[in-house]
Design an enzyme around this catalytic site. Structure first.
Site, PDB file in Angstrom:
ATOM      1  N   ILE A  69       0.904  -1.116   0.056  1.00  0.00           N
ATOM      2  CA  ILE A  69       0.090   0.057  -0.043  1.00  0.00           C
ATOM      3  C   ILE A  69       0.893   1.225   0.049  1.00  0.00           C
ATOM      4  O   ILE A  69       1.913   1.137   0.863  1.00  0.00           O
ATOM      5  CB  ILE A  69      -1.046  -0.022   1.139  1.00  0.00           C
ATOM      6  CG1 ILE A  69      -1.750   1.081   1.402  1.00  0.00           C
ATOM      7  CG2 ILE A  69       0.011  -0.222   2.520  1.00  0.00           C
ATOM      8  CD1 ILE A  69      -2.866   0.870   2.583  1.00  0.00           C
ATOM      9  N   SER A  70       0.807   2.206  -1.136  1.00  0.00           N
ATOM     10  CA  SER A  70       1.733   3.498  -1.218  1.00  0.00           C
ATOM     11  C   SER A  70       1.808   4.098   0.358  1.00  0.00           C
ATOM     12  O   SER A  70       0.516   4.153   1.068  1.00  0.00           O
ATOM     13  CB  SER A  70       1.203   4.316  -2.064  1.00  0.00           C
ATOM     14  OG  SER A  70       1.087   3.607  -3.389  1.00  0.00           O
ATOM     15  N   GLN A  71       2.783   5.023   0.339  1.00  0.00           N
ATOM     16  CA  GLN A  71       2.659   5.873   1.554  1.00  0.00           C
ATOM     17  C   GLN A  71       1.515   6.965   1.545  1.00  0.00           C
ATOM     18  O   GLN A  71       1.095   7.310   0.388  1.00  0.00           O
ATOM     19  CB  GLN A  71       3.983   6.525   1.550  1.00  0.00           C
ATOM     20  CG  GLN A  71       4.259   7.351   0.516  1.00  0.00           C
ATOM     21  CD  GLN A  71       5.788   8.004   0.582  1.00  0.00           C
ATOM     22  OE1 GLN A  71       6.561   7.259  -0.094  1.00  0.00           O
ATOM     23  NE2 GLN A  71       6.172   9.022   1.264  1.00  0.00           N
TER      24      GLN A  71
END
Ligand code: SAH
Length: 219
Positions: free
Chosen positions: A63-65
């Site tokens: 999951i992206s930052q």
């Protein structure tokens, strides 16, 4: 009931990461300040959910930052009435954000387990304007297109042609493009048969695997 700690952590994420990082759209800030990101992350790691970093979500994916999620979402310029295509459902966190900012979300994921887990979670959380599909998102979802906005959360060597052709006139797409080591986050706007592309920043995403992406998963 949510504990105060998570609410405080989320508020800090908005104040200390999103705003200084360039997320200005008040609706994006509001929605990201509301959605419980920790619920999209496995139990043992939930206390790290609001830190300025990507996190693993299983099946070798991430999951992206928060800042990247905010910047990508803002780039779509959603007003509320759009039909949006998302490639890479993953945990469903980005899907949840889109769901609050647009009319209808079509989300595709190639890994069945991730899609099923995200679908169950979002259903339990009462998101009800989302359609899920398991399959190769590099081909888009032609039966439901065209879309006012397209977001791709995995990186391929180039922008898949089917996705370009499934954008409406004036439609926006945000997509990371490049080699497996180095990529650029691109914004694409369709003007007739032209696709005007601007580079937003450097970035690093997991691989977009499919007919119009990378052909295999040799991580
Ligand atoms: N938006 C997600 C991030 C997921 S990471 C979130 O908020 O959690 C990117 C996802 O893209 C991975 O789950 C990966 O399996 C998926 N993916 C890669 N290639 C794909 C393809 N061709 N079609 C659909 N999904 C793909």
């Amino acid at each position: 009931m949510e504990t105060l700690d998570y609410r405080v952590a989320r508020k800090r994420m908005v104040q200390e990461q999103l705003i200084p990082g360039g997320v200005k759209d008040p609706k994006v800030l509001h929605v990201m300040g509301t959605i419980p990101r920790h619920l999209f992350i496995e139990k043992g790691l939930q206390d790290q959910a609001y830190l300025d970093r990507p996190m693993t979500i299983g099946s070798g994916q991430t999951i992206s930052q928060p800042l990247i999620v905010g910047l990508m979402t803002q780039t779509l310029e959603l007003k509320g009435n759009e039909r949006v295509l998302e490639i890479g459902t993953g945990s469903g966190y980005q899907t949840a954000i889109l769901s609050k900012l647009a009319k209808k979300i079509y989300t595709m994921e190639r890994i069945q387990t991730l899609s099923v887990v995200a679908r169950k979670l979002l259903y339990r959380m009462s998101y009800n304007n989302i359609e899920f599909k398991i399959g190769d998102g590099t081909l888009g979802w032609p039966e439901e297109g065209p879309f006012d906005a397209i977001i791709v959360t995995a990186a391929g060597p180039e922008i898949p042609l089917p996705l370009k052709s499934q954008l409406t006139e004036g439609g926006r797409m945000v997509i990371p493009v490049g080699s497996t080591e180095e990529q650029k986050l691109c914004r694409v706007v369709r003007k007739g048969e032209e696709w005007i592309t601007t580079v937003l920043s450097g970035c690093r995403f997991v691989k977009l695997i499919g007919k119009e992406g990378w052909s295999h998963d040799n991580k």
